[in-house]
Motif scaffolding. Structure first.
Motif, short mmCIF file in Angstrom:
data_model
loop_
_atom_site.label_atom_id
_atom_site.label_comp_id
_atom_site.label_asym_id
_atom_site.label_seq_id
_atom_site.Cartn_x
_atom_site.Cartn_y
_atom_site.Cartn_z
N THR A 60 51.05 40.93 41.83
CA THR A 60 50.56 39.81 41.02
C THR A 60 49.04 39.79 41.00
N LEU A 61 48.42 39.96 42.16
CA LEU A 61 46.96 40.00 42.22
C LEU A 61 46.41 41.18 41.44
N ARG A 62 47.06 42.33 41.57
CA ARG A 62 46.57 43.55 40.90
C ARG A 62 46.66 43.44 39.39
N ARG A 63 47.76 42.94 38.89
CA ARG A 63 47.95 42.92 37.43
C ARG A 63 47.09 41.86 36.75
N HIS A 64 46.52 40.93 37.52
CA HIS A 64 45.61 39.95 36.93
C HIS A 64 44.21 40.53 36.73
N GLY A 65 43.96 41.73 37.21
CA GLY A 65 42.69 42.40 36.97
C GLY A 65 41.60 41.98 37.93
N ALA A 66 40.50 42.72 37.84
CA ALA A 66 39.36 42.47 38.71
C ALA A 66 38.89 41.03 38.53
N PRO A 67 38.54 40.37 39.60
CA PRO A 67 38.33 40.84 40.97
C PRO A 67 39.59 40.79 41.85
N TYR A 68 40.78 40.81 41.22
CA TYR A 68 42.06 40.87 41.94
C TYR A 68 42.23 39.70 42.89
N GLU A 69 42.06 38.51 42.35
CA GLU A 69 42.20 37.30 43.15
C GLU A 69 42.76 36.17 42.30
N LEU A 70 43.46 35.27 42.97
CA LEU A 70 44.01 34.07 42.35
C LEU A 70 43.96 32.95 43.39
N LEU A 75 49.25 31.71 42.65
CA LEU A 75 50.24 32.61 43.25
C LEU A 75 51.58 31.89 43.44
N LEU A 76 51.50 30.66 43.86
CA LEU A 76 52.71 29.86 44.06
C LEU A 76 53.49 29.74 42.76
N LYS A 77 52.79 29.44 41.68
CA LYS A 77 53.45 29.30 40.38
C LYS A 77 54.06 30.62 39.92
N ALA A 78 53.35 31.72 40.12
CA ALA A 78 53.84 33.03 39.71
C ALA A 78 55.06 33.45 40.52
N ALA A 79 55.09 33.07 41.80
CA ALA A 79 56.18 33.49 42.68
C ALA A 79 57.41 32.59 42.59
N MET A 80 57.26 31.38 42.11
CA MET A 80 58.35 30.42 42.00
C MET A 80 59.07 30.21 43.33
N ILE A 86 54.92 30.87 50.17
CA ILE A 86 53.75 31.64 49.72
C ILE A 86 52.71 31.72 50.82
N THR A 87 52.56 30.65 51.60
CA THR A 87 51.62 30.67 52.73
C THR A 87 52.03 31.73 53.74
N ASN A 88 53.33 31.82 54.03
CA ASN A 88 53.82 32.84 54.98
C ASN A 88 53.55 34.25 54.46
N ARG A 89 53.77 34.46 53.17
CA ARG A 89 53.51 35.78 52.59
C ARG A 89 52.03 36.13 52.70
N ILE A 90 51.19 35.18 52.36
CA ILE A 90 49.74 35.42 52.44
C ILE A 90 49.33 35.68 53.88
N GLY A 106 33.29 27.79 42.96
CA GLY A 106 33.26 26.68 42.00
C GLY A 106 33.88 25.40 42.54
N ASP A 107 34.73 25.52 43.54
CA ASP A 107 35.42 24.35 44.10
C ASP A 107 35.66 24.63 45.58
N ARG A 108 34.81 24.05 46.42
CA ARG A 108 34.87 24.35 47.86
C ARG A 108 36.18 23.93 48.51
N ARG A 109 36.96 23.08 47.85
CA ARG A 109 38.26 22.66 48.40
C ARG A 109 39.33 23.72 48.15
N SER A 110 39.04 24.61 47.25
CA SER A 110 40.03 25.61 46.83
C SER A 110 39.79 26.94 47.52
N VAL A 111 40.88 27.62 47.83
CA VAL A 111 40.81 28.95 48.44
C VAL A 111 41.42 29.94 47.47
N ARG A 112 40.78 31.08 47.34
CA ARG A 112 41.30 32.14 46.49
C ARG A 112 41.83 33.25 47.40
N ILE A 113 42.89 33.88 46.94
CA ILE A 113 43.49 35.00 47.67
C ILE A 113 43.07 36.27 46.93
#
Length: 166
Positions: A60-70, A75-80, A86-90, A106-113
């Motif tokens: 999922t990260l790879r197919r979204h293209g550079a910089p390969y992050e979401l 990720l949660l939405k994509a994985a259903m 999703i936390t365990n997988r990460i 852009g949003d210090r409360r948010s974390v990107r994988i």
């Protein structure tokens, strides 16, 4: 040639000839195919040190293209799956050095994988092997049969509301 579902349908036809059980044939075959394919994919990825769900995150990260992050939410939405899943997988992928958590500038409360260089190299190596494995699994179907099956499954999924990852 008959499959296991044909035997089930024959039993229903004998026991309840008043009921058209043909939908059971389709749903049953989809369900059985899902179970068999999941088993094959589990073995394939286990031989490569991953779980199928871990590859799904990497892909999922790879197919979204550079910089390969979401974001984790994307990720949660994509994985259903649940947020805990999703936390365990990460967590597992981070422990393997394949992804990293980075603060969203852009949003210090948010974390990107994000894929690490090692994660990117691994998913790029595995995706070709994965597609070759899926080709092997579908070898019983000629190209026309594959296209008909894909069209039928697409129509079914659309009718059930599965129209977008976004």
């Amino acid at each position: 040639m008959a499959d296991a579902v044909d035997a089930i349908l024959a039993q229903w036809a004998r026991e309840r000839p008043d009921v058209d059980a043909s939908p059971m044939g389709i749903v049953g075959r989809i369900s059985r195919a899902n179970q068999l394919l999941r088993k094959e994919l589990k073995v394939f990825f286990a031989e490569r040190g991953l779980e199928t769900s871990e590859f799904d995150v990497l892909a999922t990260l790879r197919r979204h293209g550079a910089p390969y992050e979401l974001t984790a939410g994307a990720l949660l939405k994509a994985a259903m799956v649940t947020s805990g899943a999703i936390t365990n997988r990460i967590d597992r992928l981070e422990a393997k050095g394949l992804v990293e958590r980075v603060r969203d500038t852009g949003d210090r409360r948010s974390v990107r994988i994000r894929l690490t260089p090692r994660g990117l190299a691994l998913v790029d190596e595995l995706v070709a092997q994965h597609v070759a494995n899926e080709e092997r699994l579908l070898a019983a179907l000629d190209p026309a049969a594959r296209e008909r099956l894909a069209d039928g499954l697409r129509a079914l999924l659309e009718s059930l509301g599965d129209t977008s990852l976004e």
